[in-house]
Design a protein around this motif. Sequence first.
Motif, PDB file in Angstrom:
ATOM      1  N   LEU A 113       0.804  -1.217   0.000  1.00 26.60           N
ATOM      2  CA  LEU A 113       0.000   0.000   0.000  1.00 26.60           C
ATOM      3  C   LEU A 113       0.844   1.277   0.000  1.00 26.60           C
ATOM      4  CD1 LEU A 113      -2.753  -1.053   2.585  1.00 26.60           C
ATOM      5  CD2 LEU A 113      -2.888  -1.105   0.086  1.00 26.60           C
ATOM      6  N   ASN A 114       2.118   1.139  -0.303  1.00 28.08           N
ATOM      7  CA  ASN A 114       3.007   2.311  -0.262  1.00 28.08           C
ATOM      8  C   ASN A 114       2.524   3.451  -1.146  1.00 28.08           C
ATOM      9  OD1 ASN A 114       4.695   1.162   1.580  1.00 28.08           O
ATOM     10  ND2 ASN A 114       6.253   0.495   0.089  1.00 28.08           N
ATOM     11  N   ASP A 115       1.985   3.127  -2.312  1.00 28.44           N
ATOM     12  CA  ASP A 115       1.553   4.156  -3.256  1.00 28.44           C
ATOM     13  C   ASP A 115       0.033   4.323  -3.291  1.00 28.44           C
ATOM     14  OD1 ASP A 115       4.207   4.609  -4.064  1.00 28.44           O
ATOM     15  OD2 ASP A 115       4.106   2.879  -5.426  1.00 28.44           O
ATOM     16  N   GLN A 116      -0.667   3.693  -2.347  1.00 29.66           N
ATOM     17  CA  GLN A 116      -2.122   3.746  -2.347  1.00 29.66           C
ATOM     18  C   GLN A 116      -2.632   4.886  -1.464  1.00 29.66           C
ATOM     19  OE1 GLN A 116      -4.628   1.975  -3.971  1.00 29.66           O
ATOM     20  NE2 GLN A 116      -5.907   3.525  -2.981  1.00 29.66           N
ATOM     21  N   PRO A 117      -3.338   5.861  -2.040  1.00 31.25           N
ATOM     22  CA  PRO A 117      -3.908   6.926  -1.201  1.00 31.25           C
ATOM     23  C   PRO A 117      -4.975   6.370  -0.257  1.00 31.25           C
ATOM     24  CG  PRO A 117      -3.905   7.533  -3.539  1.00 31.25           C
ATOM     25  CD  PRO A 117      -3.600   6.075  -3.472  1.00 31.25           C
ATOM     26  N   VAL A 118      -4.966   6.862   0.968  1.00 35.16           N
ATOM     27  CA  VAL A 118      -6.010   6.529   1.940  1.00 35.16           C
ATOM     28  C   VAL A 118      -6.823   7.793   2.166  1.00 35.16           C
ATOM     29  CG1 VAL A 118      -6.536   5.761   4.278  1.00 35.16           C
ATOM     30  CG2 VAL A 118      -4.620   4.744   3.025  1.00 35.16           C
ATOM     31  N   ARG A 119      -8.116   7.723   1.877  1.00 36.90           N
ATOM     32  CA  ARG A 119      -8.979   8.906   1.951  1.00 36.90           C
ATOM     33  C   ARG A 119      -9.866   8.849   3.195  1.00 36.90           C
ATOM     34  NH1 ARG A 119     -12.513   9.460  -3.246  1.00 36.90           N
ATOM     35  NH2 ARG A 119     -12.854  11.556  -2.402  1.00 36.90           N
ATOM     36  N   TRP A 120      -9.959   9.974   3.867  1.00 36.65           N
ATOM     37  CA  TRP A 120     -10.941  10.175   4.932  1.00 36.65           C
ATOM     38  C   TRP A 120     -11.787  11.368   4.538  1.00 36.65           C
ATOM     39  CZ3 TRP A 120     -12.239   7.605   9.421  1.00 36.65           C
ATOM     40  CH2 TRP A 120     -11.427   6.514   9.767  1.00 36.65           C
ATOM     41  N   LEU A 121     -13.107  11.198   4.522  1.00 34.50           N
ATOM     42  CA  LEU A 121     -14.029  12.281   4.196  1.00 34.50           C
ATOM     43  C   LEU A 121     -14.901  12.576   5.406  1.00 34.50           C
ATOM     44  CD1 LEU A 121     -13.435  10.719   1.366  1.00 34.50           C
ATOM     45  CD2 LEU A 121     -15.469  11.914   0.564  1.00 34.50           C
TER      46      LEU A 121
END
Length: 445
Positions: A199-207
């Motif tokens: 997941l190094n290049d995976q954005p994690v989104r919080w809305l």
Amino acid sequence: MTSTDAEARPRVVIVGGGFAGHTAARGLAKRIGHTAEIVLINPTDYFLYLPLLPEVAAGVIDPRRITVPLAATLPGVRVALGEVDTIDLDARTVGWTDPEDGRGELRYDRLVLAAGSVNKLLPIPGVADHAHGFRGIPEALYLRDHITRQIELAACATDPGEREARCTFVVVGAGYTGTEVAAQGPLLTDALVRQHAELNDQPVRWLLLDLAERVLPELDPRLSHTADQVLRERGVEVRTGQSVQEATREHVCLTTGEKVPTRTLVWCVGVRPDPLVEGLGLPTEKGRLVVDTQLTVPGHPDVFACGDAAAVPDLTRPGEVTAMTAQHATRQGKLAARNVAASLGVGSPRGYRHHDLGFVVELGGHDAAANPLHVPLSGVVAKAVTRGYHLLSMPTNRARTAADWLLDAVLPRQTVQLGLVRGPDVPLETTSPEVGRPKGTIGSR
């Protein structure tokens, strides 16, 4: 004391062991515990210190730290485990269902209704089926496991769309709870992602969504600005003027028409009084039981109500009722103890009047927002004030809570899912969010 003497003592029954009920029981035990029988009925054997629940969900503190045992902290009070479902005002009886589906009933001489509140529902398609609230330990433990599980499953996913959805977390409601959950969330997911090279290049989104114009709309704009700044610095997408108009298992549709792929919908839009209040057939205001300034139900001098269940006139704001906050609930519980005792011939009654002393908002890490005595603070100073306030307000477990905070500051956060609470056990539509149970069982709706 003989059995005849015990039977002659008046009985005070308290419904609910939250901020108002716990404080009322403790006050009554001190004032009239030797001359009256005091019974507190509550679904759990603990009082939940709700303000620190987001830190439980984030893995900062152990859930036991914010569970205050009723029997240990209320000497002289008999605790009955159960969910009250019937109150007969004419017969002066209270009936309840215990955790093993047994029945209990007591007659009272004085009744204190402090049943608290439950998740506030809105008629939005899919929300009741796919969202989870945040009012009890089961929901906090479920959310911590669920977030951990989504990151772990995302690390294994080969489909980019699935990975994106599992790494997207949507919180609805930018009041106290929603803001704190959204602030704590990225700190937890950052710790989880560091353990998965996939997941190094995976954005994690919080809305964070809310129809209001700003986060924490009920507080001073300066506190709102501080919280908003912290959220955005952590990468939270603060979407004011927006909310969810439909939810499914794999995405949510926003009021803007945007479709957001996600497996996580946290419902923090507010609370409503416990449905027990509606079933009494008494006058209500905004769903809360109408009382006078002495917390007495008009026409029923033997019944008192306080906390979220009661529409207490706010003498500091003529024409308004007090807000549904822990600060008001605690002080109303203290007054209820005084006035119930006065009704039994001990002391004199008083009316409720309280000017708020300011608020604190825990934002995780080194951040917080506070305005003690209406002096706005942020950063490390606000953090110290916030944690100091919580330690002073907690009836017990202060040293253990402080130790958990210290360990979290110097050690890596523990990130495992325990699997103790599953999604069906914490439905959004329930009258008892403090007790995990599947839909269709007693206490759920």
